[in-house]
Design a protein around this motif. Structure first.
Motif, short mmCIF file in Angstrom:
data_model
loop_
_atom_site.label_atom_id
_atom_site.label_comp_id
_atom_site.label_asym_id
_atom_site.label_seq_id
_atom_site.Cartn_x
_atom_site.Cartn_y
_atom_site.Cartn_z
N HIS A 101 -15.63 39.99 45.10
CA HIS A 101 -15.31 38.56 45.29
C HIS A 101 -15.68 37.76 44.01
CE1 HIS A 101 -13.88 38.63 49.39
NE2 HIS A 101 -14.77 39.48 49.95
N ARG A 104 -13.02 38.11 41.71
CA ARG A 104 -11.60 37.35 42.08
C ARG A 104 -11.80 35.78 41.93
NH1 ARG A 104 -9.58 39.89 47.73
NH2 ARG A 104 -11.71 38.99 48.12
N ILE A 105 -12.97 35.09 42.03
CA ILE A 105 -13.42 34.11 41.86
C ILE A 105 -13.28 33.43 40.42
CG2 ILE A 105 -15.15 32.22 42.06
CD1 ILE A 105 -16.12 33.50 44.81
N GLU A 107 -11.37 35.23 38.22
CA GLU A 107 -10.00 35.02 37.84
C GLU A 107 -9.11 33.67 38.35
OE1 GLU A 107 -8.38 38.66 39.30
OE2 GLU A 107 -9.68 39.86 38.38
N LEU A 108 -9.77 33.17 39.52
CA LEU A 108 -8.94 32.24 40.16
C LEU A 108 -9.39 30.87 39.31
CD1 LEU A 108 -9.47 32.58 44.11
CD2 LEU A 108 -7.36 32.61 42.53
N ILE A 109 -10.67 30.79 38.97
CA ILE A 109 -11.07 29.73 37.94
C ILE A 109 -10.43 29.62 36.72
CG2 ILE A 109 -13.19 28.82 36.82
CD1 ILE A 109 -14.88 29.60 39.24
N SER A 110 -10.37 30.80 36.02
CA SER A 110 -9.69 30.91 34.87
C SER A 110 -8.13 30.53 35.13
CB SER A 110 -9.63 32.28 34.50
OG SER A 110 -8.86 32.41 33.19
N THR A 111 -7.48 30.98 36.21
CA THR A 111 -5.91 30.50 36.32
C THR A 111 -5.97 28.84 36.55
OG1 THR A 111 -5.52 32.61 37.42
CG2 THR A 111 -4.17 31.01 38.12
N ARG A 112 -7.03 28.44 37.35
CA ARG A 112 -7.07 27.04 37.65
C ARG A 112 -7.25 26.20 36.15
NH1 ARG A 112 -9.57 22.50 37.76
NH2 ARG A 112 -9.67 21.13 39.54
N ASP A 113 -8.07 26.93 35.49
CA ASP A 113 -8.06 25.88 34.21
C ASP A 113 -6.80 26.08 33.38
OD1 ASP A 113 -10.69 25.79 34.98
OD2 ASP A 113 -11.67 27.15 33.77
#
Length: 134
Positions: A101, A104-105, A107-113
Motif C-alpha cells: 500500500h 501504491r500511495i 506511485e499515486l502521489i507521483s502521478t498526482r504531482d
C-alpha cells in the motif's frame, strides 16, 4: 423430529447470521464457498451456522475493511483468538500488505504531482508575455 428441530434451534440460519453481523446473506454464502466459515445443513438443506461464526464474520469484515483480500484473510483467520487483537503470527503478512500500500500511495502521489505540473504549465499567460520588474 422434535430432537432435530431442537438441535437446529441452537444454530443460526443465514438470515439470522446476516442480521447479527451486517453481512448480506449473499456475502455469507460467498465466505462459506471460500472456506472462511463453515455451515451445516438442515434436513431441508438450509445453511445452519454455529453461533461462533458471528465472531468469525466480524473478523472477516474487519480485515476486509483494512483492505485485505479474501485469500489473505483466509491465511490470517488462525491468528485471531481475541476479537480485540491479532496474534503476532499476523504481523509478517500485514507488513507485506502495508509495504504494498505504501508503494501504491507513493506511485499515486507521483502521478498526482505530474498531473498538477501539467495543469500548472497550461495556465493562461498574461498578454504580452511575462513582465519583469527592474
Amino acid at each position: 423430529m422434535a430432537q432435530a428441530s431442537r438441535s437446529e434451534r441452537q444454530f443460526l440460519r443465514v438470515g439470522d447470521l446476516a442480521e447479527r453481523t451486517g453481512a448480506s446473506p449473499r456475502m455469507l454464502r460467498h465466505y462459506e464457498n471460500q472456506g472462511l466459515i463453515d455451515a451445516q445443513r438442515s434436513v431441508s438443506g438450509q445453511r445452519l451456522f454455529d453461533p461462533i461464526v458471528v465472531d468469525q464474520v466480524r473478523h472477516i469484515r474487519m480485515l476486509l475493511g483494512a483492505g485485505l483480500p479474501l485469500r489473505t484473510i483466509s491465511e490470517l483467520l488462525d491468528c485471531i483468538h481475541d476479537p480485540a487483537r491479532l496474534e503476532p503470527c499476523a504481523v509478517p503478512l500485514l507488513m507485506e500488505h502495508l509495504r504494498d500500500h505504501d508503494s501504491r500511495i507513493a506511485e499515486l502521489i507521483s502521478t498526482r504531482d505530474a498531473l498538477q505540473g501539467l495543469i500548472d504549465s497550461s495556465a493562461p499567460r498574461p498578454p504580452g508575455g511575462a513582465t519583469q520588474e527592474r
